[in-house]
Design an enzyme around this catalytic site. Structure first.
Site, PDB file in Angstrom:
ATOM      1  N   SER A 186     -13.731   1.537 129.345  1.00  0.00           N
ATOM      2  CA  SER A 186     -13.319   1.702 130.619  1.00  0.00           C
ATOM      3  C   SER A 186     -11.552  -0.514 131.391  1.00  0.00           C
ATOM      4  O   SER A 186     -12.332  -0.900 131.111  1.00  0.00           O
ATOM      5  CB  SER A 186     -13.789   1.582 131.910  1.00  0.00           C
ATOM      6  OG  SER A 186     -12.974   1.583 132.679  1.00  0.00           O
ATOM      7  N   SER A 187     -10.588   0.431 131.119  1.00  0.00           N
ATOM      8  CA  SER A 187      -9.763  -1.109 131.386  1.00  0.00           C
ATOM      9  C   SER A 187     -10.255  -0.761 132.561  1.00  0.00           C
ATOM     10  O   SER A 187      -9.861  -1.417 133.426  1.00  0.00           O
ATOM     11  CB  SER A 187      -8.727  -0.426 131.382  1.00  0.00           C
ATOM     12  OG  SER A 187      -8.483   0.975 132.595  1.00  0.00           O
ATOM     13  N   GLU A 334      -6.717  10.367 130.960  1.00  0.00           N
ATOM     14  CA  GLU A 334      -6.740  11.073 132.127  1.00  0.00           C
ATOM     15  C   GLU A 334      -6.643  12.635 132.197  1.00  0.00           C
ATOM     16  O   GLU A 334      -6.454  13.768 132.632  1.00  0.00           O
ATOM     17  CB  GLU A 334      -6.765  10.869 133.631  1.00  0.00           C
ATOM     18  CG  GLU A 334      -5.007  10.074 133.445  1.00  0.00           C
ATOM     19  CD  GLU A 334      -4.931   9.340 135.139  1.00  0.00           C
ATOM     20  OE1 GLU A 334      -4.516   9.352 136.230  1.00  0.00           O
ATOM     21  OE2 GLU A 334      -5.921   7.965 134.994  1.00  0.00           O
ATOM     22  N   HIS A 361     -16.615   9.456 130.720  1.00  0.00           N
ATOM     23  CA  HIS A 361     -15.793   9.653 132.078  1.00  0.00           C
ATOM     24  C   HIS A 361     -16.747  10.153 133.581  1.00  0.00           C
ATOM     25  O   HIS A 361     -18.030  10.506 132.941  1.00  0.00           O
ATOM     26  CB  HIS A 361     -13.971  10.586 132.168  1.00  0.00           C
ATOM     27  CG  HIS A 361     -13.976   9.405 131.767  1.00  0.00           C
ATOM     28  ND1 HIS A 361     -12.408   9.190 132.098  1.00  0.00           N
ATOM     29  CD2 HIS A 361     -13.161   8.121 130.919  1.00  0.00           C
ATOM     30  CE1 HIS A 361     -11.309   8.618 132.039  1.00  0.00           C
ATOM     31  NE2 HIS A 361     -11.924   8.066 131.567  1.00  0.00           N
ATOM     32  N   ARG A 365     -15.439  13.986 128.519  1.00  0.00           N
ATOM     33  CA  ARG A 365     -14.780  15.133 128.627  1.00  0.00           C
ATOM     34  C   ARG A 365     -14.791  16.525 127.518  1.00  0.00           C
ATOM     35  O   ARG A 365     -14.150  17.311 127.928  1.00  0.00           O
ATOM     36  CB  ARG A 365     -13.801  14.680 129.367  1.00  0.00           C
ATOM     37  CG  ARG A 365     -13.534  14.466 130.815  1.00  0.00           C
ATOM     38  CD  ARG A 365     -12.526  14.196 131.927  1.00  0.00           C
ATOM     39  NE  ARG A 365     -12.656  14.029 132.814  1.00  0.00           N
ATOM     40  CZ  ARG A 365     -12.067  13.243 133.269  1.00  0.00           C
ATOM     41  NH1 ARG A 365     -10.779  11.909 132.915  1.00  0.00           N
ATOM     42  NH2 ARG A 365     -11.890  12.780 134.960  1.00  0.00           N
TER      43      ARG A 365
END
Length: 459
Positions: A186-187, A334, A361, A365
């Site tokens: 995750s950024s 996203e 997420h 997903r």
């Protein structure tokens, strides 16, 4: 609960996704950006003077952020302005900064920005701050932020889980300095440290040591907003070392910020034009932005549409044909759910790559998209880092959302051209897009909604 299960308390009501009766022709006003709103709230809460956040997104994630900051002692006053010009009329939040304090409890819901951006703020508090949230939040990785803060001398109790629930024991100050983290999942781990770094005694030097970083546009957004608030930031793009970001200690300015429309939330509406061969206009689309959603212009053009940035906003037009794509979505993950829905309706195969991090997420997903599209007759297979989508004739059925807002909007796109799709818990879209069902039916000319604006005419 696994990433592809609904929690026992989920709203399992089924929403019949509206079938388009022809080509969509609509103007859709998309509410403000969640990513900008929540970053703006954090920066304003750490500033040396009061500031304004105008046209903020009011959704579950942003209200959780505002409530969390209030719990830490920040004043956030909600007003409605009646002025004209760039800053009005519209809703505005006046943020009155205060030194964060504990003891406090923060409910993160399932908001990645809240669970990751606020522990560094809590480390500046003068007491313990407990973080907890939805069951799924207990499964989402936080190790990048936890390990980094510990390396900077912050005491955190997480019982070795690397995730929620946890307690940050703030001491009123953070020394700061160099820190190495793996942000490949995750950024937001990088953004979390950068946002609070001006308040650290020595600032911070964040060095990413893992595999390729996902969602770099979100880090660029953080950097741009820090600089606009007066912070000195050194980045790889500005001549610094690769994968190293430095923020100097400084006072932050109180800003008067107007939030851009959320371009990622424009995805299902632009997709509606593409899959129906219609036209959708999104007002106030910025000419320059760090939002990942701006890539929709290129991606959906490659899939068969055309777009033009005009005085009225972005005008996107479908041609009636949808072409499959081979695309690396690593920086714009996203957008994947809606792109996958469009790809399932294309006339050729699509390969979506670089998105293994989507398994971490709001839900997994990749697994969820493959399962749900296949349940409707599709042919989607997971790859090591993405999805392979072979178009097939789809049929109606229940599309489960796993409490993931972007799964729900993807299902709505499919429902435009596939009769009989029923979406489980469409209310989960309230995470980032208030009253999505009302806005969606207004786009189709079937009603109006006061929460957001859509005007439509049948072509």
């Amino acid at each position: 609960m696994t990433g592809t299960e609904s929690s026992p308390g989920a709203d399992n009501a089924l929403w019949p996704a509206p079938l388009a009766q022809g080509a969509v022709d609509a103007t859709v006003t998309v509410p403000g950006s969640k990513s900008v709103t929540n970053r703006a709230l954090v920066l304003a809460s750490l500033a040396s003077e009061p500031g304004w956040v105008r046209r903020p997104l009011r959704s579950r994630d942003t209200l959780l952020m505002a409530d969390a900051l209030r719990a830490l002692g920040v004043g956030i006053e909600e007003t409605v302005s009646s002025g004209s010009g760039a800053d009005g009329p519209g809703e505005a939040w006046r943020v009155i900064p205060a030194g964060p304090h504990g003891p406090a409890t923060v409910d993160v819901g399932n908001a990645g920005t809240v669970m990751r951006f606020l522990p560094p703020v809590a480390a500046l508090a003068d007491g313990p701050v407990r973080f907890d949230g939805d069951p799924r939040s207990h499964e989402r990785p936080l190790h990048g932020v936890i390990d980094a803060l510990r390396a900077l001398g912050v005491r955190i109790d997480d019982e070795g889980r690397g995730c929620l629930p946890m307690t940050v024991h703030g001491s009123g100050a953070v020394a700061g300095g160099p820190v190495r983290i793996d942000a490949s999942s995750s950024s937001q781990f990088v953004s979390a440290l950068l946002l609070s770094a001006p308040r650290f005694n020595q600032g911070v030097e964040v060095r990413h040591v893992g595999s390729t970083l996902p969602s770099l546009p979100h880090i660029r957004m953080t950097v741009d907003m820090l600089r606009a608030a007066g912070a000195a930031v050194d980045t790889p793009e500005s001549g610094g070392e690769p994968d190293v970001w430095r923020v100097a200690p400084s006072a932050l300015l109180g800003r008067d910020l107007v939030v851009e429309p959320d371009l990622s939330n424009a995805a299902p509406f632009l997709a509606a034009a593409l899959v129906t061969g219609g036209r959708v206009t999104i007002p106030d689309w910025p000419e320059r932005t760090t939002q990942p959603g701006d890539e929709l212009r290129r991606i959906f053009t490659d899939m068969g549409g055309s777009c033009e940035l005009t005085d009225s906003g972005l005008v996107f037009t479908g041609t009636g044909r949808i072409t499959g794509i081979d695309a690396d979505l690593h920086e714009v993950g996203e957008l994947t759910p809606v792109i996958a829905a469009v790809a399932a309706l294309a006339d050729s195969e699509s390969v979506l790559r670089g998105i293994a991090h989507l398994r971490l997420h709001e839900t997994d997903r990749l697994a969820a998209l493959a399962k749900e599209i296949n349940e409707l007759g599709g042919d989607v297979t997971e790859t090591e880092d993405g999805l392979r989508i072979r178009p097939r004739a789809l049929h109606g059925g229940v599309f489960h959302t796993y409490e993931d807002h972007r799964l729900a909007t993807a299902a709505a796109v499919l429902g435009l051209v596939v009769d009989g799709i029923r979406v489980e818990n469409v209310a989960t879209t309230g995470k980032t897009l208030p009253d999505f069902p009302g806005l969606w039916t207004s786009m189709l000319g079937a009603g109006e909604t006061p929460a957001a604006t859509a005007t439509a005419s049948r072509s």
